[in-house]
Design a protein around this motif. Structure first.
Motif: not given
Length: 295
Positions: A273-278
């Motif tokens: 999966x992918x996560x958006x950058x903080x």
């Protein structure tokens, strides 16, 4: 070695990129008898670099290793010595596409600065195109010309030390495209129009402030340019990683009710999966494009 042509092996006089890690690289001028110190130990140019294939793994004196990479405009943008604020790959990619650069194109640029965009333009217009670049600051112009020579692209570029707002680009009716990265681009629009071919061409102006964009657009409109557009390019890199997700338990397939004395071990599945950058890089500047119509 040339930034616009690939060479198989490292030679004396080349500018090579030493890859220490994904977040650590450094440019090195390869010379007979010279050494370069890294956190993994010393790299001896004569024994470790000269004659090696680009992309090779090189063992340092402390036993660690690095990779020697062929220079490219993208790698140079990351590793160049900063004499000014520079343009990065996100904006450069948009500029080269929107200016419709191709082999054989003639481009006028001001100011040269640290040469980040210049190298990308040179690769786009090689082998038969040419870049006319103007830099107001004398020492920066000299250093840029010196770097172009070291990088094997001096035959593709002419560096001029002058004020583009007063003296123009030094050429008339030869350019397919013009790029402006100066504090007051609206003062150079008449010179940009004069430098473009009579068949027409494209103009791009990079400005960090919207007030600069407003004045530049007004000047472009007054000079008869068409298809004015301003855009801002923001890059958001997603982090790809593996996560474990629980699988739902829908009970027995026949629909009967199963009485459990203890809670079952819930099954799970591993998936990407992918996560958006903080955090992400924000505003760099506005890119304003316009077209000079055929005359």
């Amino acid at each position: 070695m040339s930034f616009v042509e690939y060479s198989e092996r490292v030679q004396a006089g080349d500018v090579a990129i030493i890859f220490l890690g994904h977040d650590s690289m450094m440019p090195v001028k390869v010379q007979q008898g010279a050494q370069t110190q890294t956190r993994y130990g010393a790299i001896r140019h004569s024994q470790d670099l000269i004659g090696q294939r680009y992309g090779s793994k090189v063992t340092c004196s402390k036993g660690g290793y690095v990779f020697v990479l062929h220079p490219t405009p993208e790698l140079w943008t990351i590793n160049l010595p900063h004499r000014t604020q520079i343009l990065y790959t996100t904006d450069i990619a948009t500029i080269t596409m929107m200016l419709e650069l191709k082999p054989g194109s003639v481009v006028c640029e001001s100011g040269t600065g640290s040469g980040s965009l210049s190298h990308a333009i040179l690769r786009s217009v090689a082998p038969t195109g040419h870049l006319h670049t103007v830099e107001f600051h004398g020492q920066r112009a000299e250093k840029a010309a010196e770097e172009f020579g070291e990088h094997g692209v001096a035959h593709l570029v002419t560096v001029r030390n002058q004020d583009v707002c007063k003296d123009g680009f030094g050429v008339t009716a030869v350019a397919d495209a013009v790029f402006l990265d100066i504090p007051s681009p609206w003062e150079a629009i008449t010179h940009a129009k004069a430098a473009l071919k009579r068949q027409g061409g494209r103009v791009c102006s990079f400005s960090p402030c919207i007030e600069q964009v407003q004045r530049t657009c007004q000047a472009l409109s007054d000079q008869g340019f068409e298809e004015l557009s301003t855009l801002e390019v923001l890059l958001r890199v997603h982090d790809v990683r593996a996560v474990s997700l629980p699988l739902p338990d829908f009970g027995p397939e026949d629909g009967s009710v199963e009485v459990l004395s203890s809670p079952p071990n819930q099954a799970s599945a591993l998936c990407k999966t992918t996560t958006t950058p903080k955090e992400m890089a924000g505003h760099t500047g506005y890119l304003t494009f316009a077209t000079k119509p055929r005359t």
